[in-house]
Enzyme design. Sequence first.
Site, short mmCIF file in Angstrom:
data_model
loop_
_atom_site.label_atom_id
_atom_site.label_comp_id
_atom_site.label_asym_id
_atom_site.label_seq_id
_atom_site.Cartn_x
_atom_site.Cartn_y
_atom_site.Cartn_z
N ILE A 1 10.75 6.71 3.90
CA ILE A 1 9.87 6.11 4.90
C ILE A 1 10.39 4.74 5.36
CG2 ILE A 1 8.29 4.84 3.39
CD1 ILE A 1 5.97 6.15 4.93
N ASN B 1 17.17 4.15 -8.99
CA ASN B 1 16.52 3.01 -9.62
C ASN B 1 15.85 3.53 -10.89
OD1 ASN B 1 17.18 1.14 -7.59
ND2 ASN B 1 15.48 1.82 -6.33
N HIS C 1 13.93 10.53 -8.56
CA HIS C 1 14.43 10.82 -7.22
C HIS C 1 15.75 10.09 -7.02
CE1 HIS C 1 11.85 7.28 -7.19
NE2 HIS C 1 12.65 6.77 -6.25
P1 5GP Z 1 12.02 3.66 -5.83
O1 5GP Z 1 11.62 2.26 -5.47
O2 5GP Z 1 11.04 4.28 -6.80
O3 5GP Z 1 13.45 3.81 -6.26
O4 5GP Z 1 11.97 4.50 -4.48
C1 5GP Z 1 10.79 4.94 -3.91
C2 5GP Z 1 11.12 5.22 -2.47
O5 5GP Z 1 10.09 6.02 -1.92
C3 5GP Z 1 11.21 3.96 -1.59
O6 5GP Z 1 12.50 3.87 -1.00
C4 5GP Z 1 10.12 4.15 -0.55
O7 5GP Z 1 10.50 3.70 0.73
C5 5GP Z 1 9.88 5.65 -0.58
N1 5GP Z 1 8.52 6.03 -0.25
C6 5GP Z 1 7.38 5.49 -0.76
N2 5GP Z 1 6.30 6.10 -0.23
C7 5GP Z 1 6.77 7.05 0.62
C8 5GP Z 1 6.12 8.00 1.48
O8 5GP Z 1 4.90 8.11 1.56
N3 5GP Z 1 6.94 8.80 2.21
C9 5GP Z 1 8.30 8.72 2.14
N4 5GP Z 1 8.99 9.57 2.92
N5 5GP Z 1 8.94 7.83 1.35
C10 5GP Z 1 8.18 7.00 0.61
#
Ligand code: 5GP
Length: 116
Positions: free
Chosen positions: A32, A87, A100
């Site tokens: 997103i 991460n 992820h």
């Molecule tokens: P993290 O910080 O856990 O490594 O990555 C989480 C990722 O999920 C972030 O890059 C964030 O932009 C993405 N993200 C969070 N909420 C949503 C959502 O509702 N939809 C999408 N497509 N991505 C999301």
Amino acid sequence: MAEPSIFTRILQGDIPGEIVAETERVFAIKDISPQAPLHLLVIPKTQEYRDVAALAAGDPSLLAEMITLANDLAAEHADGDFRVLFNTGAGAGQTVFHVHAHVLAGGLGEKSLVGG
Ligand code: 5GP
């Protein structure tokens, strides 16, 4: 039962999210908040593993499937070259504890984040 993660809710269609690819055990969505011309998240359908270390210990073949899909998507949506990032832990910026892979591609330049 654990609460469904944000990614599980997208997979189930409970909240919007563009699923760009799906296999039996893995799916991919557009981030997103993209940090590169192509920024996908490649995610196991199971939310059993909170991070890549747990996944590597618990189901290394599923981790391999994620990388294979990342490779296929970088070829399909960009020039085939890509950067993959996990991460791992809040101190490293992890905010969603459903493992992820961030897959970044398209115009990254030749300079690596580290080394090179
Ligand atoms: P993290 O910080 O856990 O490594 O990555 C989480 C990722 O999920 C972030 O890059 C964030 O932009 C993405 N993200 C969070 N909420 C949503 C959502 O509702 N939809 C999408 N497509 N991505 C999301």
